[in-house]
Motif scaffolding. Structure first.
Motif, PDB file in Angstrom:
ATOM      1  N   GLY A 276       0.772  -1.227   0.000  1.00  0.00           N
ATOM      2  CA  GLY A 276       0.000   0.000   0.000  1.00  0.00           C
ATOM      3  C   GLY A 276       0.800   1.273   0.000  1.00  0.00           C
ATOM      4  O   GLY A 276       0.250   2.354  -0.221  1.00  0.00           O
TER       5      GLY A 276
ATOM      6  N   LEU B 284       0.028   6.664  -7.326  1.00  0.00           N
ATOM      7  CA  LEU B 284      -1.202   7.267  -6.819  1.00  0.00           C
ATOM      8  C   LEU B 284      -2.411   6.830  -7.642  1.00  0.00           C
ATOM      9  O   LEU B 284      -3.476   6.532  -7.088  1.00  0.00           O
ATOM     10  CB  LEU B 284      -1.076   8.796  -6.835  1.00  0.00           C
ATOM     11  CG  LEU B 284      -0.096   9.412  -5.825  1.00  0.00           C
ATOM     12  CD1 LEU B 284       0.139  10.887  -6.141  1.00  0.00           C
ATOM     13  CD2 LEU B 284      -0.589   9.241  -4.390  1.00  0.00           C
TER      14      LEU B 284
ATOM     15  N   GLY C  90      -3.757   3.701  -6.539  1.00  0.00           N
ATOM     16  CA  GLY C  90      -4.312   3.658  -5.192  1.00  0.00           C
ATOM     17  C   GLY C  90      -3.295   3.431  -4.088  1.00  0.00           C
ATOM     18  O   GLY C  90      -3.673   3.028  -2.983  1.00  0.00           O
ATOM     19  N   ARG C  91      -2.017   3.721  -4.352  1.00  0.00           N
ATOM     20  CA  ARG C  91      -0.986   3.526  -3.338  1.00  0.00           C
ATOM     21  C   ARG C  91      -0.621   4.868  -2.701  1.00  0.00           C
ATOM     22  O   ARG C  91      -0.582   5.901  -3.366  1.00  0.00           O
ATOM     23  CB  ARG C  91       0.267   2.888  -3.939  1.00  0.00           C
ATOM     24  CG  ARG C  91      -0.006   1.741  -4.923  1.00  0.00           C
ATOM     25  CD  ARG C  91      -0.784   0.576  -4.307  1.00  0.00           C
ATOM     26  NE  ARG C  91      -1.138  -0.401  -5.334  1.00  0.00           N
ATOM     27  CZ  ARG C  91      -0.388  -1.438  -5.668  1.00  0.00           C
ATOM     28  NH1 ARG C  91       0.766  -1.641  -5.056  1.00  0.00           N
ATOM     29  NH2 ARG C  91      -0.778  -2.272  -6.617  1.00  0.00           N
ATOM     30  N   HIS C  92      -0.319   4.831  -1.429  1.00  0.00           N
ATOM     31  CA  HIS C  92       0.214   5.996  -0.734  1.00  0.00           C
ATOM     32  C   HIS C  92       1.670   6.186  -1.154  1.00  0.00           C
ATOM     33  O   HIS C  92       2.373   5.217  -1.468  1.00  0.00           O
ATOM     34  CB  HIS C  92       0.121   5.814   0.773  1.00  0.00           C
ATOM     35  CG  HIS C  92      -1.260   5.488   1.257  1.00  0.00           C
ATOM     36  ND1 HIS C  92      -2.273   6.416   1.300  1.00  0.00           N
ATOM     37  CD2 HIS C  92      -1.794   4.316   1.715  1.00  0.00           C
ATOM     38  CE1 HIS C  92      -3.371   5.843   1.774  1.00  0.00           C
ATOM     39  NE2 HIS C  92      -3.112   4.577   2.030  1.00  0.00           N
TER      40      HIS C  92
ATOM     41  N   ALA D 258      -3.328  13.184  -5.103  1.00  0.00           N
ATOM     42  CA  ALA D 258      -3.470  12.489  -3.819  1.00  0.00           C
ATOM     43  C   ALA D 258      -4.727  12.948  -3.096  1.00  0.00           C
ATOM     44  O   ALA D 258      -5.452  12.135  -2.502  1.00  0.00           O
ATOM     45  CB  ALA D 258      -2.239  12.733  -2.949  1.00  0.00           C
TER      46      ALA D 258
ATOM     47  N   LYS E 242      -7.881  11.400  -4.618  1.00  0.00           N
ATOM     48  CA  LYS E 242      -8.029   9.971  -4.371  1.00  0.00           C
ATOM     49  C   LYS E 242      -8.049   9.619  -2.888  1.00  0.00           C
ATOM     50  O   LYS E 242      -8.159   8.439  -2.534  1.00  0.00           O
ATOM     51  CB  LYS E 242      -6.908   9.213  -5.088  1.00  0.00           C
ATOM     52  CG  LYS E 242      -7.041   9.263  -6.606  1.00  0.00           C
ATOM     53  CD  LYS E 242      -6.062   8.345  -7.281  1.00  0.00           C
ATOM     54  CE  LYS E 242      -6.420   8.156  -8.753  1.00  0.00           C
ATOM     55  NZ  LYS E 242      -7.659   7.390  -8.954  1.00  0.00           N
TER      56      LYS E 242
ATOM     57  N   LEU F 164      -5.551   9.781  -0.753  1.00  0.00           N
ATOM     58  CA  LEU F 164      -4.325   9.057  -0.424  1.00  0.00           C
ATOM     59  C   LEU F 164      -3.339   9.972   0.294  1.00  0.00           C
ATOM     60  O   LEU F 164      -3.395  11.193   0.178  1.00  0.00           O
ATOM     61  CB  LEU F 164      -3.680   8.509  -1.700  1.00  0.00           C
ATOM     62  CG  LEU F 164      -4.493   7.468  -2.464  1.00  0.00           C
ATOM     63  CD1 LEU F 164      -3.913   7.246  -3.855  1.00  0.00           C
ATOM     64  CD2 LEU F 164      -4.540   6.156  -1.690  1.00  0.00           C
ATOM     65  N   THR F 165      -2.425   9.361   1.007  1.00  0.00           N
ATOM     66  CA  THR F 165      -1.373  10.107   1.694  1.00  0.00           C
ATOM     67  C   THR F 165      -0.208  10.344   0.742  1.00  0.00           C
ATOM     68  O   THR F 165       0.299   9.406   0.114  1.00  0.00           O
ATOM     69  CB  THR F 165      -0.882   9.346   2.933  1.00  0.00           C
ATOM     70  OG1 THR F 165      -1.921   9.337   3.915  1.00  0.00           O
ATOM     71  CG2 THR F 165       0.351  10.005   3.530  1.00  0.00           C
TER      72      THR F 165
ATOM     73  N   LEU G 186      -0.435   8.246   7.659  1.00  0.00           N
ATOM     74  CA  LEU G 186      -1.318   7.176   7.186  1.00  0.00           C
ATOM     75  C   LEU G 186      -2.458   6.935   8.170  1.00  0.00           C
ATOM     76  O   LEU G 186      -3.627   6.809   7.772  1.00  0.00           O
ATOM     77  CB  LEU G 186      -0.517   5.890   6.990  1.00  0.00           C
ATOM     78  CG  LEU G 186       0.442   5.852   5.805  1.00  0.00           C
ATOM     79  CD1 LEU G 186       1.325   4.612   5.889  1.00  0.00           C
ATOM     80  CD2 LEU G 186      -0.328   5.862   4.487  1.00  0.00           C
TER      81      LEU G 186
ATOM     82  N   SER H 247      -1.978  14.154   4.329  1.00  0.00           N
ATOM     83  CA  SER H 247      -0.779  14.345   3.521  1.00  0.00           C
ATOM     84  C   SER H 247       0.033  15.492   4.093  1.00  0.00           C
ATOM     85  O   SER H 247      -0.481  16.323   4.847  1.00  0.00           O
ATOM     86  CB  SER H 247      -1.142  14.656   2.067  1.00  0.00           C
ATOM     87  OG  SER H 247      -1.661  13.529   1.403  1.00  0.00           O
TER      88      SER H 247
END
Length: 320
Positions: free
Chosen positions: A61, A80, A83-85, A106, A109, A111-112, A282, A287
């Motif tokens: 992840g 990103l 779907g990955r940080h 980010a 989505k 995400l971090t 996380l 972020s």
């Protein structure tokens, strides 16, 4: 405690010297895979491309990018999109617009994205910020000098456009400065000394200004022989503050904090603290993307006067 799987993209000097030990010792992440065309890490699955990793390992992840800044954007964006940080080594990109695009993606989505500045986690930095909080800063003097042949042996990318040259180490000073000053600061001028065979400067003098007559100067040298010289002296209405050893040692009137680096320069808890901060972000679903240090570098290039100097020679330098 369940460890979060993480992958490193770019297994070069900074990854081996700092990121891998920090992950191994930190207790928050497990190195699950690497991406490297020149060899990965023993007993860890390695992929030749990021696309191959993203397809084969959907359970990873978090992706930590340790590649040179010129090639980082496309990979970070792909991570990103998948779907990955994402965690970015400094500087976070080759341009401000790249980093802003990643920040926006980010956010879209959920995400971090963590643009790291490792020198902000040196032992003396938090204390310096606290001491300066109620002071009026009058002047700043930065001396940031090291030998590129020691710290970046044989690395071509740092002399190519986007590699920053002397600003690759100097951005560490700028990251500390923007973290600890209680007021904003901006570049007013610069002299940039470019070797005739390089696209980035090997030395520079930069001037800054801030509110209420604040002035600052930075003397930057990437050919400094001997022990590195990373110091910052800040004159205030409450006396002089100095940070030495890259922010590891803080001195203010009547007090001194920090033990320095001893026999292991750079191994001073900065990178373990980065990974602890990534774990915190996380958990909080947040972020952290502060582009102020990169803005100061960009402004130095925009306002700087170019001076041509002798070609740079390095017996360890190899084309890659």
């Amino acid at each position: 405690m369940t460890l979060t799987d993480i992958a490193i993209v770019g297994v070069g000097k900074i990854a081996r010297d700092q990121h891998l030990p920090a992950i191994a010792e930190g207790g928050q992440f497990r190195l699950a895979a690497t991406v490297s065309r020149s060899g990965g890490v023993e007993r860890v699955e390695n992929f030749d491309t990021l696309d191959a990793l993203l397809e084969a390992r959907p359970g990873i992840g978090v992706i930590s990018f340790c590649t040179p800044p010129q090639v980082r954007y496309e990979g970070a964006r792909a991570a990103l999109e998948a779907g990955r940080h994402v965690m970015l080594e400094k500087p976070p990109g080759a341009s401000l617009s790249e980093v802003e695009d990643l920040r926006a993606l980010a956010g879209e989505k959920g995400l971090t994205l963590y643009a790291t500045w490792h020198s902000r986690h040196a032992d003396g930095v938090a204390g310096a910020r606290a001491w300066l909080a109620d002071k009026r800063v009058q002047s700043v003097r930065i001396d940031w000098k090291e030998d590129v042949r020691v710290w970046h042996p044989g690395q071509v990318w740092i002399w190519e456009a986007g590699g920053l040259g002397v600003f690759d180490p100097a951005i560490n000073a700028f990251s500390i400065l923007t973290e600890i000053l209680p007021v904003p600061i901006h570049v007013t001028g610069a002299e940039l000394r470019f070797p005739s065979n390089c696209e980035t400067p090997i030395a520079a003098d930069v001037s800054f200004a801030g509110p209420h007559g604040l002035t600052a100067t930075a003397d930057l040298d990437f050919l400094y022989e001997g022990d590195p010289f990373w110091t910052m002296a800040i004159e205030t209405d409450g006396g002089m503050l100095t940070l030495t050893q890259g922010g590891a040692v803080l001195e203010v009137p009547g007090d001194r904090q920090g033990e320095g680096w001893g026999d292991q320069p750079g191994i001073h808890g900065e990178y373990p603290r980065l990974y602890s901060e990534m774990a915190r972000l996380l958990a909080a679903g947040q972020s952290e993307v502060d582009t102020r240090p990169l803005t100061l570098v960009a402004d130095a290039f925009m306002l700087g006067r170019r001076v041509d100097v002798a070609p740079f020679t390095d017996p360890t330098l190899k084309e890659t």
